[in-house]
Write an enzyme that holds these catalytic residues in place. Sequence first.
Site: not given
Ligand code: IVH
Length: 685
Positions: A35, A37, A84, A116, A118, A120, A139, A228, A293, A317, A419, A422, A437, A443
């Site tokens: 760190d 350096e 989406s 991969e 999803k 959050d 977005r 992604y 995908k 999901k 408590c 008891c 307690c 008890c």
């Molecule tokens: S692909 C055409 N890959 O999920 C949209 N989305 O419901 C292609 N998200 O708003 C999105 N992880 O922010 C993709 N590995 C992932 C993701 C991902 C989270 C979110 C993304 C989007 C929402 C879609």
Amino acid sequence: MQPASEVVQRAADLRAELARHNHAYYVLDAPSIPDAEYDRLFRELQALENDFPCLLTADSPTQRVGAAPLKAFPALSHGQAMLSLNNAFAASEVDAFDQRVRDGLDTLSTVDYAVEPKFDGLAISLTYEDGIFVRGATRGDGATGEEVTPNLRTLRCLPLRLQGSGWPSRLEVRGEVLMFKADFERLNARQRAQGDKAFVNPRNAAAGSLRQLDSRITARRPLSFFAYGLGLGATAVDVRTQGEMLDRLASWGFPVAAERRVVTGAAGLLDYFADIAALRSRLPYDIDGVVYKVNRLDWQETLGFVSRAPRFAIAHKFPAEEALTVVLGIDVQVGRTGAMTPVARLQPVFVGGVTLTNATLHNEDEVRRKDVRVGDTVIVRRAGDVIPEVVAIVADKRPMRDLLGCEPVHDPFELPKICPECGATVTRGEDEAIARCSGGLFCPAQRKQALLHFAARRAMDIEGLGDKLVDQLVDAGLVHTPADLYALTVDTLAGLERMGEKSAQNLVAAIEQSKTTTLGRFIFALGIRNVGEATARDLAKHFGQIDALLAADLEALQAVPDVGPVVAVSLRTFLQQTHNRDVIAALQQAGVHWPAPAPGAPLPAQVLAGLTLVLTGTLPSLKRDAAKAMIEAAGGKVAGSVSKKTAYVVAGEEAGSKLEKAMELKVPVLDEAGLIELLQQGENT
Ligand code: IVH
């Protein structure tokens, strides 16, 4: 004075070098210099830029500290809409998706998918011109987002200049900004220490941190990013599959999910879903499902889009882990060690795949901090194996006496001083979060919990002795201590409510069977504070017999690996009390026994002491639990993910990304036979 060309060159070299170290540290998780350096190089560049402001470039690492506050975020319309994903919750919906894909492609063969997690967090678009990060936006509604460029620049894991080659002059990268769970915990601790409001979850913390008009605040927030996909410019990148695209993004310096994979057909998708669901709680960041995908990009194009979502992708999901409900009451539960836990009784709500009627409020301070009251609308959370909890209240839904909303209907919660089970006084140590307690085993609530713990599967394993039955046995005065269980007869039991002759016989048989046990299980079953399963096993291994443990003083106890002063004092306090010693004697009297150690037998060799192993795939004969137990018995630890610190990866059939990671990090890989050979080395010593 240095010639100008040298100064320009030095600044460029420093920028490149700092960017490389940043990438190693924040993306690869493999720091490449100390760190101090790094700081020295950083200050050198800062000084040059100070002296010659014309040297300052948009991609300079010095620009990550944030800029002057904005009045508002400019709107930015996305060149290509940010769409989406459609959602699937059930396996049948995943099958239907795969079928639609094959119909759309008019193929009978199986399709490969890039899969991969999803993430959050919140979706972000990043624009690079000639390899330099120039613009980034949220977005928004998909067509127009908010431009948050200065804020995004502060994310250390985000490349300000692309590495490698093969990028078009204008490139849009898409991904998710999020906060790692550990960073979130640290941030919240800091917020609380400063008297600021804590964030409800990592997602909110990430959103709140990114949407700061003052990017210097964002710079102090530990945000992360995963790429992604690509937006504008995608067609100019020379890759044929989604998988290759992610690899390419990684080569340009972007973080991409280590858990990404390419799988085949609907079966491959569902296997992946199960793997990630099992891994979920151990991932360092929150996810709410997985994304599938179609791997071939030309096929993605053939399939195209329907309304606002692609036909070639779907989000599978997990059931929502958070939901809103109403607090009907707040009760106090008394635990095995007397701990008084406030519990919210809830209007039933479906969350995390089950219907919840209770959620823990942890302790008195937590209820105060969250100010949870009867009648409040609350966010409840049930995540994996974690105990369901009340996360926060929805303040503006609190019932009020008056129209102006000044006087709440219900008062703040207070823990009872006595408590409720008891009548003993409730005490709370000065530095302790938990009130207890003081009734001890007098008890009934503590007695019931102690009995349930004694009978638990990992303790004495008495099948059929559940909470309803324990309630009855204690309330009827039939059982006071665990030793009393061994005096129960079929006749006595058959007289209890909802207990037939057959169940009574089964229970007596289960109690009888539990008499043959191990010393480790027996010690664990006693329910000594701070003595969990592993410590109990260590104690058994060390002392070999109960009398040696009963005789041990604090010093002798601390000679056991991992037993420190706190555990030693807990043990001593418990084992010195006459009534506990009486129960131990009565249990042995009743016939509870365990194999005595062979005279002079050496302790099991700890060949794996201090080593961490990772199991992956299906081993030919050993179940995963068994392999884990063997490794732990030899002193090793089993971890969920592979890192440079992993000593061995034990791989079976269909081992996946962990095996790949092991190869990448050059961690030795064993098969089942190799593991057994390794363990046997210890038996000869
Ligand atoms: S692909 C055409 N890959 O999920 C949209 N989305 O419901 C292609 N998200 O708003 C999105 N992880 O922010 C993709 N590995 C992932 C993701 C991902 C989270 C979110 C993304 C989007 C929402 C879609």
